[in-house]
Design an enzyme around this catalytic site. Structure first.
Site, PDB file in Angstrom:
ATOM      1  N   ARG A 102      47.561  25.524  45.941  1.00 52.97           N
ATOM      2  CA  ARG A 102      47.339  26.971  45.847  1.00 52.97           C
ATOM      3  C   ARG A 102      48.668  27.632  46.180  1.00 52.97           C
ATOM      4  NH1 ARG A 102      42.421  30.751  47.861  1.00 52.97           N
ATOM      5  NH2 ARG A 102      41.687  29.902  45.889  1.00 52.97           N
ATOM      6  N   HIS A 129      43.610  31.122  37.800  1.00 56.94           N
ATOM      7  CA  HIS A 129      42.669  30.453  38.708  1.00 56.94           C
ATOM      8  C   HIS A 129      41.669  29.651  37.862  1.00 56.94           C
ATOM      9  CE1 HIS A 129      40.658  29.471  42.280  1.00 56.94           C
ATOM     10  NE2 HIS A 129      40.133  30.617  42.628  1.00 56.94           N
ATOM     11  N   GLN A 132      38.259  28.111  39.150  1.00 57.38           N
ATOM     12  CA  GLN A 132      37.221  29.135  39.364  1.00 57.38           C
ATOM     13  C   GLN A 132      36.480  29.416  38.058  1.00 57.38           C
ATOM     14  OE1 GLN A 132      36.338  31.107  42.315  1.00 57.38           O
ATOM     15  NE2 GLN A 132      34.640  31.485  40.934  1.00 57.38           N
ATOM     16  N   ASP A 221      36.893  41.372  40.304  1.00 56.07           N
ATOM     17  CA  ASP A 221      37.584  40.648  41.377  1.00 56.07           C
ATOM     18  C   ASP A 221      38.236  41.703  42.263  1.00 56.07           C
ATOM     19  OD1 ASP A 221      38.806  38.673  42.926  1.00 56.07           O
ATOM     20  OD2 ASP A 221      40.478  38.386  41.532  1.00 56.07           O
ATOM     21  N   CYS A 261      34.162  36.027  41.862  1.00 56.75           N
ATOM     22  CA  CYS A 261      34.714  34.767  42.391  1.00 56.75           C
ATOM     23  C   CYS A 261      34.690  34.742  43.920  1.00 56.75           C
ATOM     24  CB  CYS A 261      36.119  34.544  41.863  1.00 56.75           C
ATOM     25  SG  CYS A 261      37.335  35.753  42.459  1.00 56.75           S
ATOM     26  N   ARG A 289      31.609  25.814  42.372  1.00 56.89           N
ATOM     27  CA  ARG A 289      32.997  25.381  42.598  1.00 56.89           C
ATOM     28  C   ARG A 289      33.003  23.894  42.963  1.00 56.89           C
ATOM     29  NH1 ARG A 289      36.923  28.950  44.057  1.00 56.89           N
ATOM     30  NH2 ARG A 289      38.224  27.098  43.816  1.00 56.89           N
TER      31      ARG A 289
HETATM   32  N1  NVA Z   1      42.627  37.554  42.738  1.00 59.56           N
HETATM   33  C1  NVA Z   1      42.307  36.999  44.030  1.00 59.56           C
HETATM   34  C2  NVA Z   1      41.411  35.813  43.878  1.00 59.56           C
HETATM   35  C3  NVA Z   1      40.955  35.218  45.174  1.00 59.56           C
HETATM   36  C4  NVA Z   1      40.118  34.003  44.990  1.00 59.56           C
HETATM   37  C5  NVA Z   1      43.592  36.636  44.758  1.00 59.56           C
HETATM   38  O1  NVA Z   1      44.506  36.086  44.114  1.00 59.56           O
HETATM   39  O2  NVA Z   1      43.691  36.890  45.952  1.00 59.56           O
HETATM   40  N1   CP Z   2      37.205  32.187  44.907  1.00 59.11           N
HETATM   41  C1   CP Z   2      38.083  31.526  45.697  1.00 59.11           C
HETATM   42  O1   CP Z   2      38.989  30.836  45.216  1.00 59.11           O
HETATM   43  O2   CP Z   2      37.839  31.646  47.015  1.00 59.11           O
HETATM   44  P1   CP Z   2      38.785  31.183  48.212  1.00 59.11           P
HETATM   45  O3   CP Z   2      39.998  32.076  48.195  1.00 59.11           O
HETATM   46  O4   CP Z   2      37.947  31.358  49.434  1.00 59.11           O
HETATM   47  O5   CP Z   2      39.177  29.744  48.003  1.00 59.11           O
END
Ligand code: NVA
Ligand code: CP
Length: 306
Positions: A102, A129, A132, A221, A261, A289
């Site tokens: 990540r 992502h 997801q 989101d 998500c 997930r």
């Molecule tokens: N768009 C959000 C998704 C979190 C799962 C982020 O990147 O923080």
């Molecule tokens: N949706 C998602 O990826 O959640 P987290 O940031 O908790 O992993």
């Protein structure tokens, strides 16, 4: 060997094959039949950003598949002190069987994969992502919803992933973003090109009502993604009129589902009322997930020597 970094690297048949595998493994797990598809394998999980779902689902998933997972915060490994990604990739992949990252920059994932001797999975970047989206599409399949999808909100990694997946699978995606918050131009261009082949319909608009009208699936989101905290006040002003509330949902099909998500920020991208009304599908999406990513990992393992 294959990596799971972006849908652009996959054919429609391959994505559907992974989803079918994920469903099969989910059914087995529901019957408490945890088959050791990845016996004794180790997954390294490198996180530059926070996570609840991604961490727990990959860690639990790997355990249920007969392997184990290592949680590595970039703050605690030498990567965070400046060790080059290409060195980290060569070291870690010499010891584990798969890696999930990540990160902020998608290019860091590409660099890691280039130097990795094991499959690499995108667990979220600023751009995409995809794991997801595998869970989201699996949830649509299980809910038996149609596949006209309206995404209302920020043109972020989720919006980019929706157009990217739609362009390969060939469904209709409508993205409504406020001016100045549109999807990534390169990803959008590529998706528009791929849509010509797949028959996908991609609609990009600044009007949320236009996007939601008659949709089978409505999704959104957070307006403030990880790393954008300093833009909060400015973005909240720009996103006025983009909250998915009861009035907006009433424009979608009567039996439309709502996906998120998570984490969700009530009163911003979604109202408390809409969120709770659709809690069943939202938390099925979150659970998926676990199952979708097991499908991804087992599929990648099967392509190791290919
Ligand atoms: N768009 C959000 C998704 C979190 C799962 C982020 O990147 O923080
Ligand atoms: N949706 C998602 O990826 O959640 P987290 O940031 O908790 O992993």
């Amino acid at each position: 060997m294959r990596h799971f970094l972006t849908f652009e690297d996959f054919s429609k048949d391959e994505i559907l094959e992974i989803l079918a595998l994920a469903s099969k493994i989910k059914q087995e797990a529901k019957a408490k039949e945890y088959k050791p598809y990845l016996k004794n394998q180790t997954l390294a999980m490198i996180f530059e950003k926070s996570s609840t779902r991604t961490r727990v689902s990959f860690e639990t998933g790997m355990y249920q598949l007969g392997g184990q997972a290592l949680f590595l915060s970039s703050r605690d490994i030498q990567l965070g002190r400046g060790e080059p990604i290409k060195d980290t990739a060569r070291v870690i992949s010499s010891m584990v069987d798969m890696a999930m990252l990540r990160v902020y920059k998608q290019s860091d994932l590409v660099e890691f994969a280039k130097f990795s001797s094991v499959p690499v999975i995108n667990g979220l970047s600023d751009d995409l992502h995809p794991v997801q989206l595998m869970a989201d599409y699996m949830t649509m399949q299980e809910c038996g919803s149609g596949d006209v999808v309206a995404y209302v909100g920020d043109g972020n990694n989720m919006a980019n992933s929706w157009i990217s997946m739609a362009s390969i699978l060939g469904f209709e995606i409508r993205i409504a973003t406020p001016k100045g918050n549109e999807t990534n131009p390169q990803i959008t261009q590529k998706a528009l090109q791929n849509a010509k082949k797949s028959g996908a319909k991609i609609i990009l608009t600044n009007d949320p009502k236009e996007a939601v009208s008659g949709a089978d699936v409505v999704t959104t989101d957070t307006w403030i993604s990880m790393g954008q905290e300093s833009e909060k006040e400015q973005k909240i002003k720009q996103f006025s009129g983009f909250c998915v509330d009861k009035d907006m949902m009433s424009l979608a099909k009567k039996d439309a589902i709502f996906l998120h998500c998570l984490p969700a920020y009530r009163g911003y991208e979604v109202s408390e009322e809409v969120f709770e009304k659709h809690a069943k599908e939202i938390f099925l999406e979150a659970e998926n997930r676990l199952h979708a990513q097991k499908g991804v990992m087992v599929w990648l393992d099967s392509k190791r020597n290919g």
